[in-house]
Design a protein around this motif. Structure first.
Motif, PDB file in Angstrom:
ATOM      1  N   PRO A 153       0.827  -1.211   0.000  1.00 45.96           N
ATOM      2  CA  PRO A 153       0.000   0.000   0.000  1.00 45.96           C
ATOM      3  C   PRO A 153       0.859   1.258   0.000  1.00 45.96           C
ATOM      4  CG  PRO A 153      -0.011  -1.020   2.180  1.00 45.96           C
ATOM      5  CD  PRO A 153       0.733  -1.955   1.279  1.00 45.96           C
ATOM      6  N   ILE A 154       0.646   2.117  -0.982  1.00 47.90           N
ATOM      7  CA  ILE A 154       1.372   3.377  -1.097  1.00 47.90           C
ATOM      8  C   ILE A 154       0.403   4.500  -0.762  1.00 47.90           C
ATOM      9  CG2 ILE A 154       2.644   4.904  -2.664  1.00 47.90           C
ATOM     10  CD1 ILE A 154       3.435   2.397  -4.228  1.00 47.90           C
ATOM     11  N   PRO A 155       0.697   5.295   0.266  1.00 48.14           N
ATOM     12  CA  PRO A 155      -0.235   6.359   0.665  1.00 48.14           C
ATOM     13  C   PRO A 155      -0.576   7.274  -0.502  1.00 48.14           C
ATOM     14  CG  PRO A 155       1.505   6.117   2.282  1.00 48.14           C
ATOM     15  CD  PRO A 155       1.900   5.267   1.117  1.00 48.14           C
ATOM     16  N   ARG A 156      -1.847   7.618  -0.608  1.00 54.58           N
ATOM     17  CA  ARG A 156      -2.293   8.486  -1.686  1.00 54.58           C
ATOM     18  C   ARG A 156      -1.852   9.931  -1.455  1.00 54.58           C
ATOM     19  NH1 ARG A 156      -8.625   6.655  -2.671  1.00 54.58           N
ATOM     20  NH2 ARG A 156      -8.213   4.457  -3.182  1.00 54.58           N
ATOM     21  N   ASP A 157      -1.725  10.633  -2.576  1.00 53.86           N
ATOM     22  CA  ASP A 157      -1.450  12.078  -2.546  1.00 53.86           C
ATOM     23  C   ASP A 157      -0.186  12.410  -1.762  1.00 53.86           C
ATOM     24  OD1 ASP A 157      -3.904  12.466  -3.941  1.00 53.86           O
ATOM     25  OD2 ASP A 157      -4.973  12.302  -2.040  1.00 53.86           O
ATOM     26  N   THR A 158       0.830  11.576  -1.911  1.00 49.15           N
ATOM     27  CA  THR A 158       2.108  11.824  -1.251  1.00 49.15           C
ATOM     28  C   THR A 158       3.211  11.966  -2.296  1.00 49.15           C
ATOM     29  OG1 THR A 158       2.622   9.469  -1.048  1.00 49.15           O
ATOM     30  CG2 THR A 158       1.422  10.488   0.766  1.00 49.15           C
ATOM     31  N   GLY A 159       4.282  12.609  -1.907  1.00 53.44           N
ATOM     32  CA  GLY A 159       5.463  12.690  -2.747  1.00 53.44           C
ATOM     33  C   GLY A 159       6.653  12.138  -1.992  1.00 53.44           C
ATOM     34  N   ASP A 160       7.814  12.732  -2.233  1.00 52.65           N
ATOM     35  CA  ASP A 160       9.016  12.295  -1.526  1.00 52.65           C
ATOM     36  C   ASP A 160       9.207  13.021  -0.197  1.00 52.65           C
ATOM     37  OD1 ASP A 160       9.850  10.469  -3.510  1.00 52.65           O
ATOM     38  OD2 ASP A 160      10.603  12.131  -4.726  1.00 52.65           O
ATOM     39  N   PHE A 161       8.420  14.049   0.064  1.00 53.53           N
ATOM     40  CA  PHE A 161       8.568  14.837   1.281  1.00 53.53           C
ATOM     41  C   PHE A 161       8.187  13.995   2.490  1.00 53.53           C
ATOM     42  CE2 PHE A 161       6.797  18.583   3.900  1.00 53.53           C
ATOM     43  CZ  PHE A 161       8.038  18.814   4.475  1.00 53.53           C
ATOM     44  N   ARG A 162       9.199  13.621   3.266  1.00 53.57           N
ATOM     45  CA  ARG A 162       8.957  12.781   4.441  1.00 53.57           C
ATOM     46  C   ARG A 162      10.185  12.745   5.328  1.00 53.57           C
ATOM     47  NH1 ARG A 162       6.830   7.805   2.130  1.00 53.57           N
ATOM     48  NH2 ARG A 162       6.295   9.191   0.417  1.00 53.57           N
ATOM     49  N   LEU A 163       9.954  12.388   6.581  1.00 58.24           N
ATOM     50  CA  LEU A 163      11.042  12.121   7.521  1.00 58.24           C
ATOM     51  C   LEU A 163      11.181  10.615   7.647  1.00 58.24           C
ATOM     52  CD1 LEU A 163      11.816  13.854  10.875  1.00 58.24           C
ATOM     53  CD2 LEU A 163      11.839  11.375  10.723  1.00 58.24           C
ATOM     54  N   ILE A 164      12.406  10.131   7.509  1.00 55.04           N
ATOM     55  CA  ILE A 164      12.692   8.698   7.563  1.00 55.04           C
ATOM     56  C   ILE A 164      13.623   8.456   8.740  1.00 55.04           C
ATOM     57  CG2 ILE A 164      13.457   6.695   6.234  1.00 55.04           C
ATOM     58  CD1 ILE A 164      13.309   8.550   3.745  1.00 55.04           C
ATOM     59  N   PHE A 181      11.547   2.996  -7.720  1.00 56.03           N
ATOM     60  CA  PHE A 181      10.403   3.879  -7.496  1.00 56.03           C
ATOM     61  C   PHE A 181      10.392   4.146  -6.006  1.00 56.03           C
ATOM     62  CE2 PHE A 181       5.738   4.327  -6.677  1.00 56.03           C
ATOM     63  CZ  PHE A 181       5.573   5.523  -7.347  1.00 56.03           C
ATOM     64  N   MET A 182      10.981   5.298  -5.605  1.00 54.01           N
ATOM     65  CA  MET A 182      11.280   5.533  -4.194  1.00 54.01           C
ATOM     66  C   MET A 182      10.025   5.587  -3.330  1.00 54.01           C
ATOM     67  SD  MET A 182      14.503   5.426  -3.982  1.00 54.01           S
ATOM     68  CE  MET A 182      14.661   5.914  -2.265  1.00 54.01           C
ATOM     69  N   LYS A 183       8.938   6.115  -3.843  1.00 52.05           N
ATOM     70  CA  LYS A 183       7.720   6.174  -3.037  1.00 52.05           C
ATOM     71  C   LYS A 183       7.259   4.773  -2.665  1.00 52.05           C
ATOM     72  CE  LYS A 183       6.455  10.375  -5.518  1.00 52.05           C
ATOM     73  NZ  LYS A 183       7.663  10.283  -6.379  1.00 52.05           N
ATOM     74  N   GLY A 184       7.442   3.839  -3.578  1.00 51.94           N
ATOM     75  CA  GLY A 184       7.108   2.448  -3.274  1.00 51.94           C
ATOM     76  C   GLY A 184       8.084   1.819  -2.300  1.00 51.94           C
ATOM     77  N   LEU A 185       9.370   2.125  -2.452  1.00 54.69           N
ATOM     78  CA  LEU A 185      10.370   1.577  -1.534  1.00 54.69           C
ATOM     79  C   LEU A 185      10.190   2.141  -0.125  1.00 54.69           C
ATOM     80  CD1 LEU A 185      13.585   1.643  -3.765  1.00 54.69           C
ATOM     81  CD2 LEU A 185      12.052  -0.271  -3.312  1.00 54.69           C
ATOM     82  N   PHE A 186       9.847   3.429  -0.032  1.00 54.66           N
ATOM     83  CA  PHE A 186       9.581   4.010   1.285  1.00 54.66           C
ATOM     84  C   PHE A 186       8.468   3.243   1.988  1.00 54.66           C
ATOM     85  CE2 PHE A 186      10.995   8.379  -0.482  1.00 54.66           C
ATOM     86  CZ  PHE A 186      12.302   8.127  -0.114  1.00 54.66           C
ATOM     87  N   ALA A 187       7.439   2.858   1.226  1.00 55.32           N
ATOM     88  CA  ALA A 187       6.320   2.133   1.824  1.00 55.32           C
ATOM     89  C   ALA A 187       6.672   0.671   2.083  1.00 55.32           C
ATOM     90  CB  ALA A 187       5.095   2.225   0.911  1.00 55.32           C
TER      91      ALA A 187
END
Length: 314
Positions: A153-164, A181-187
């Motif tokens: 599950p990849i959160p909707r309406d998100t970009g790369d802006f995040r704290l990891i 696909f970094m948004k997918g890897l973040f999730a």
């Protein structure tokens, strides 16, 4: 305790116009958060004056600001990977865009949520100022499509802006696939994640480097990297087409035996050939997309090459 607690990571490609407005804001946030916060830039093969600007930023504040210069343009996903690889062990990372659309002034609130227990705090866009309606609509459609196809599950309406957080950063470093696909890897790495709603601002200067063709290719990377449903769909479509063609063939034989067929069925024959040929080419194209990605992974080339590194003081 690590010497560096937090790194503000920014990937830049031909952002000569935006960086002079963005850098003072980043530096102010870093100074407000304390002496254990650093700013790290990654120049993704820029052809304008981006690297000269970054070099000046580092020279003016070498104890807090660092920069990497890649040997060519590897793309934003790999530029972010290079930045994550050069973050000091045990430090958290905040990923921001160089264009100022992700306000750095929101970072302290994200840090507060991280220190309260969240390993990942991701920005969720409640508004997208300065972006055309078509881009907003296609982005919304993409997230809904990929979540329907993918088990991650990849959160909707998100970009790369995040704290990891540090554990998530360490997990991301272990993912060395080349088609990223970094948004997918973040999730995919998981951990406790919390959304952070914000209004995305217009660019402070310059123009977006992501046209619709690049966004389309990025969408393909996301779908093929996190779902095999297109392959399965090609199988089902092929099976359904075969059954329909078999049923049509039986009907032709029965009709000919009962009533004869004095007129040659040229139109129906051409329709069937065109339909089946199109479906076969579509299935081959889907298989080719996945096969091409396997080919690129099998070559085992480096993800990126660093031309010059000027890391901030530890």
């Amino acid at each position: 305790m690590p010497t560096v607690d937090l790194v503000l990571l920014v990937a830049a490609h031909n952002e000569e116009a935006a960086l002079p407005a963005m850098h003072p804001r980043l530096l102010a946030v870093a100074e407000a958060l304390g002496p254990r916060v650093r700013v790290m830039y990654v120049d993704d093969g820029s052809r304008d004056g981006t690297w000269a600007l970054l070099s000046d930023f580092v020279a003016a504040c070498p104890e807090r600001v660092g920069a990497l210069r890649l040997s060519r343009n590897f793309g934003k996903e790999l530029a972010l990977t290079a930045g994550l690889d050069h973050v000091p062990p045990g430090a958290a990372v905040v990923v921001l865009d160089a264009d100022g659309q992700d306000p750095p002034e929101l970072v302290p609130a994200m840090v507060a949520r991280w220190r309260a227990g969240a390993e990942v705090v991701f920005g969720r866009r409640s508004e997208r100022h300065g972006e055309p309606l078509l881009k907003r609509a296609t982005a919304a459609a993409f997230y809904r499509v990929i979540n329907a196809l993918s088990d991650t599950p990849i959160p909707r309406d998100t970009g790369d802006f995040r704290l990891i957080g540090p554990r998530a950063v360490e997990a991301l470093r272990g993912l060395r696939e080349r088609q990223r696909f970094m948004k997918g890897l973040f999730a995919w790495v998981g951990f406790r994640a919390e959304p952070f709603d914000y209004e995305r601002a217009p660019r402070v200067a310059g123009a977006s480097k992501f046209d619709y063709w690049r966004l389309w290719n990025l969408a393909l990377e996301g779908i093929t990297g996190f779902s095999t449903v297109p392959l399965r769909a090609a199988t089902y479509i092929g099976l359904a087409s075969s059954l329909a063609a078999f049923a049509f063939g039986v009907w032709i034989v029965v009709r000919t035996l009962l009533w004869g067929d004095p007129v040659a069925g040229w139109p129906s024959l051409m329709v069937v050939i065109a339909l089946l040929g199109g479906l076969q080419l579509m299935a081959l194209g889907i298989i080719g997309e996945y096969l091409g990605r396997l080919y690129l992974e099998a070559k085992q080339r480096p993800l990126y090459i660093v031309d010059e590194a000027r890391l901030p003081a530890a």
